[in-house]
Structures are given as C-alpha cells and as structure tokens.
Enzyme design. Structure first.
Site: not given
Length: 595
Positions: A439-440
């Site tokens: 998610e980053g």
C-alpha cells in the site's frame, strides 16, 4: 498463547477519552451509544478470540493452494469467513441501503483491531472487500452500485484492487493493462496484475476486481488511467450469478515471507469483460478511495500484529525462569526468577506496551476524523478532511514501523524460543514485515506527507493541527502534577515538529533532495507528536477517573505506561530533528558506483 482482544483499552479510549456520546448530533452517531459500542466490542472480541485466532497458525503452516486457476484456503478458513458473514461483521460500517449496519467508521476500526491481531492474513479478505465496496459506493454509477454494492457490503462477495504490474508498483503511470470498448458500455481488459491480495479463493461465490487500465488512445502516465469493475462471475439482471468471466484468471500464487493464509495472486486478464467506474482517465482519483482505506487498514494491521506479539511476549516473560533478580530472588522457592524481573526485559515490554496502547488511541482518533468528514457543519467536515489527508500517511508508516519493532522486541523477549516455530513470535515478525512495504512503502508515505500533504491548501491542515495542539496545551496547562509531564512532552514535541516544518519550507523548495532526505525523519517526529497528543488525552482521562474516586488499577497502570512513553520514547523526536537538519548532502554526494 491465546490472543485476548483489548476491549477494556478500546472502550476507555472511545468512552472516556474521545467521549463518543458527545457526537450524537453527527451523521451516523444518533443511535450509537457507548453502551451499544461496548456490547458490539464484547461480541466482536469473542468472535476474534474464539473463531479467528485459532486459525492463525493453521493459515501460516498450510498457506493457500493453487490448482489450475482455482485457489483453496487453509483448513477451516472458508467456514470461519462464512460464519463472519452470517454474523454480519463485514457490514458493520457499510451503508444500510446496501444491507450494512451503518455504524460509524470508528466502531469498524475498533473491531478491525481485533480481527487483524487475531489473524492478519484472515482479516485481509473482509478488509479488501470493504475497500472495494467503499470505492464503488463513492464513484460508481447507480447501476453498478445496485449490482455489486449489496453483496460487497455484507461480504457475501469478495473484493480486490488490482494496481501493480511486473514493471510498475509505485509509479502507476507505467501500467500497460489496456481497455478496449466493446460498443455496448463494456470493455475488454487485457494485462497482468501481480501481488493481488485475496485475488482468488473459495470463500465466496464471486470476487469483484477493481482494475486500473488504460483505454486505447488515453493520455500517457497517470492522467490516462481509468478504473474498471471486473467480476469473476457475471451477474444476471435478476441479481443471480451467470457465466464465468473466463478472461479473468488467477495464474498463480506468490510464495511469501509471511501472511501465508492470504492468497497473494498473479491475475491474468485476457479480454476479460469489465465496466468503467466513474469517468474515463480519472481512475486514480476513484481508486484512491480504496487505496486510502487500505493505507489506514495497513497501519491498523501492522499495529495489531504488534499487539498480539506483545501479549505473547508478556505471557512468555511471566512464565520463563532464567537467572535471578539483580536485587535478590523474587521466586525464592523456584530454581530461578521469571525473566520479567529483569530491567532490560521490562524495557522491551514497556516500550511495546506504550506503542501498543498509544497506537490504539491514535487509530481511533483518526477514525473519528473519518466520521466527522460527513458532518453537516462544513467547518467541522473540512477540518476532518484536512486531517485525514495529513494523517493517513503517518498512520500507515509510523504504526507499521512501530508494529514491526514491537514484533521484533517480542521475539527478543522470547530469546532462542522466539526464533523457532514452536512459539508465535516468528509468525508475528514475518507477518508484520509486509505492512511496511505494501500500500505504498513507508518511504513513499513520507514523501507523500512532505511533498503533497503539508503544502496542500497552503498548509491549512498542519497549521490547524498545530493550533489544536496549542489550544489543548493551554487548556490543560494546570491539569496537575501527574499530567504535567504529558502536557510538557507534547508541547516540546510539537515545537520540534514545527521547527522541522519550517526547515522543510526553507530548504526543501531550494533543493528538493533536502525534502526527500528529511522526509522519513519528519514523519517519525510527526508520529511521535501524534502519539504524545493521544497519550496526553489518555492521561487526563485516567487521572480524572482517579480523582473521581475510582480504585480500578487500570487507570494507574495507564499513567505508568504513558510515563514510559514520555520519558523513554518521546525524546527520540530530538534525534530525528537533528538528523533531518543535516539535509541531503551526506546522502547525495557519494557517486552511485561507490556503493
């Protein structure tokens, strides 16, 4: 070592710190009393402890199995998921118009802490489904909502998000998956997506994929990306399931370090039929609803794994006999003392406890902002939106970093036993590691905070946050001797964060590498300040209960734990500030070939 959901801690934060009964005039809160929330969390705790937690090790040992495109989950997982759906847990905070229960996000996030701690891999199936639901709820046409939202809201169908491709992860402007219009409103989607969590499984009759793709002729880069809903099984007009969408297939499973119970899939799309969500070339904006939800969920997940690891470490430390106390035997009738008598073991346990309890409050405070975004009062809603934008990268990165740190401390407390698979410390450490990456990555979150979130709207969010902390410090300046160190610690940390912000303003624009070099240290100062803020609020609430005559040891313990945070953890903000101010020269001067 059985997981025990921290109901008492969370109800303390909800009822005595955040005082959710005060928000009965806000959308979604009218029928949500503290008594009702207490009942929900008690029942949710039972489900997490009795149904999900016993499956955690099973999922780790068995993993998922792929056979000719079909994926089977670990033993007992399908039944547990279906039990969860039947009990209504996936729809806790979904729209009642789609069969959800309409609870505020803060209640859903509280329950989410239980499920993620009981089994991080299991919690991802309903978590991604809810994110898919929210993205469609916010962006899809009424026709698509009617088809997919009711089943996603309740968890009867699964949901995924398909972003990453072999050649691109963070830089999604490089995606090659293409979408060709069919002339009837549908599109043919062709491409490959990797690392798709919950991409294929046997828990539900249908899985709804949200897929980023580029319509032929669209602009290059991010500006030309659109979002499509691609069902595993087509839905007939009467809502029943129809034919298989043969172009959407799981081509295999990734073999991973942890979260073995979750199916991390390679998804192959070969003329798979899909439908546009929202507007052409606006796919990233639509997908960000799900991505932001996933980032908050990842922060919660990393923190929750740390919570479970801490609990296991405490149990081990009380049971394991090794050596004698430096001040004399504490277990005189035994051959040795339990290791919890040793100062360094207590250091590790108290550090973990301080992060765990501070993180619980930080998550719930953030979830309250998510609810206040829906306020009818525009000033309240705007401030909450500003805070959600500002705080989301901090929740994701700071809490996952600290959650992994706690899991590592838990292994250290276990000693050699923790490095074996006979104890749960190894699984917790392996499961927690991914949360800093997906998610980053946390470095990307730090860049997002410094490069996008701070300057947004002329810095309105950070200035508002500083003003709120200043007002809080001023209001509670005479809160008493016990609370004073919390207020002073918050005030000092906020000043360091403000100094770091000014340094970025002066040096980051002059040389963007300075901003990049400072970003991770800046995020950690921010995370420590945010945690100091919620610890100060908890200290005030705990002291209020004591002053009111309560003899419940819970409150004294809360103050003792917070004192450790203020005295032994919060000073780290000064070290991060000193490193931040060195700038980019020491990082960028060395030529690449010298590494």
């Amino acid at each position: 070592m059985a997981y025990k959901a921290p109901v008492r801690d969370l109800t303390f934060v909800l009822n005595e710190v955040l005082e959710i009964d005060r928000y009965s005039n806000q959308p979604g809160f009218a029928e949500v009393s503290s008594d009702l929330v207490q009942q929900i969390l008690e029942e949710g705790a039972k489900f997490a402890e009795e149904v999900i937690a016993p499956l955690n090790k099973v999922g780790d040992q068995e993993g998922c199995k792929w056979d000719n495109g079909k994926v089977t989950g670990p033993t007992g997982w399908k039944e547990a998921y279906q039990q969860m759906v039947e009990a209504g847990w996936p729809g806790l905070s979904s729209d009642p118009a789609h069969g959800g229960q309409g609870m505020p996000a803060i209640v859903g996030m509280a329950f989410g802490q239980f499920t993620a701690a009981a089994s991080a891999a299991f919690s991802m199936y309903p978590g991604l489904t809810h994110g898919c639901y929210e993205a469609l709820h916010a962006n899809a046409s009424d026709e698509l909502k009617d088809i997919y939202c009711p089943k996603l809201a309740t968890g009867e169908w699964g949901g995924t998000m398909n972003l990453t491709e072999p050649q691109c992860g963070t830089d999604l402007g490089l995606i090659r998956t293409k979408a060709v219009p069919n002339g009837d409103g549908s599109y043919n989607i062709t491409g490959q997506k990797i690392w798709i969590s919950s991409g294929e499984h046997d828990f539900t009759d249908n899985i709804i994929h949200l897929v980023l793709a580029r319509i032929e002729g669209a602009p290059a880069g991010i500006k030309g990306i659109s979002l499509f809903v691609v069902p595993k099984v087509f839905v007939n007009e009467d809502g029943s399931l129809g034919d298989r969408n043969e172009g959407a297939q799981c081509a295999g499973l990734e073999h991973k370090m942890g979260i073995h119970g979750n199916a991390t899939c390679v998804m192959s799309y070969e003329n798979a039929k899909g439908w546009l969500v929202g507007t052409e070339n606006k796919g990233m904006a639509a997908m960000f609803v799900m991505m932001n939800e996933a980032r908050l969920g990842t922060g919660l997940q990393g923190h929750s794994i740390g919570t479970a690891a801490y609990q296991a470490a405490v149990e081990f430390a009380k049971d394991r006999l090794q050596g004698r106390s430096l001040t004399g035997p504490k277990n005189a009738d035994g051959p040795a003392d339990p290791i919890i008598v040793h100062p360094d073991v207590r250091r590790m346990l108290l550090e973990s406890k301080a992060y765990v309890e501070g993180g619980q409050a930080f998550i719930l405070w953030t979830a309250l902002q998510a609810d206040l975004q829906k306020s009818d009062d525009e000033a309240t809603a705007q401030k909450a939106r500003d805070y959600m934008g500002l705080i989301t990268p901090v929740v994701k990165a700071f809490l996952t970093d600290r959650g992994f740190h706690v899991a590592s401390l838990a292994m250290q407390v276990h000693g050699g036993s923790g490095y074996t698979e006979h104890f749960p410390a190894s699984q917790y450490l392996r499961d927690a590691r991914i949360t800093l990456i997906y998610e980053g990555t946390n470095g990307v979150q730090a860049l997002d905070l410094v490069g996008r979130k701070l300057p947004a709207n002329g810095g309105r969010a950070i200035m508002s946050w500083f003003a709120d902390i200043d007002a809080f410090v001023s209001e509670n300046g005479d809160a008493g001797e016990t609370v004073k160190p919390f207020i002073d610690g918050l005030s000092d940390s906020k000043k360091k964060l403000q100094e770091a912000t000014m340094w970025l303003m002066q040096n980051g624009m002059q040389n963007p590498d300075n901003a990049g070099a400072a970003s991770t240290d800046y995020l950690h100062i921010f995370g420590l300040t945010a945690m100091a803020y919620v610890w100060a609020q908890m200290a005030i609430a705990a002291q209020k209960a004591i002053d009111g005559g309560s003899d419940d040891p819970f409150y004294a313990t809360k103050l003792q734990t917070g004192r450790y945070f203020v005295e032994r953890i919060l000073p780290d903000a000064g070290a991060h500030l000193a490193k931040l101010k060195t700038g980019a020269d020491v990082l960028m001067a060395m030529p690449a070939e010298a590494f």
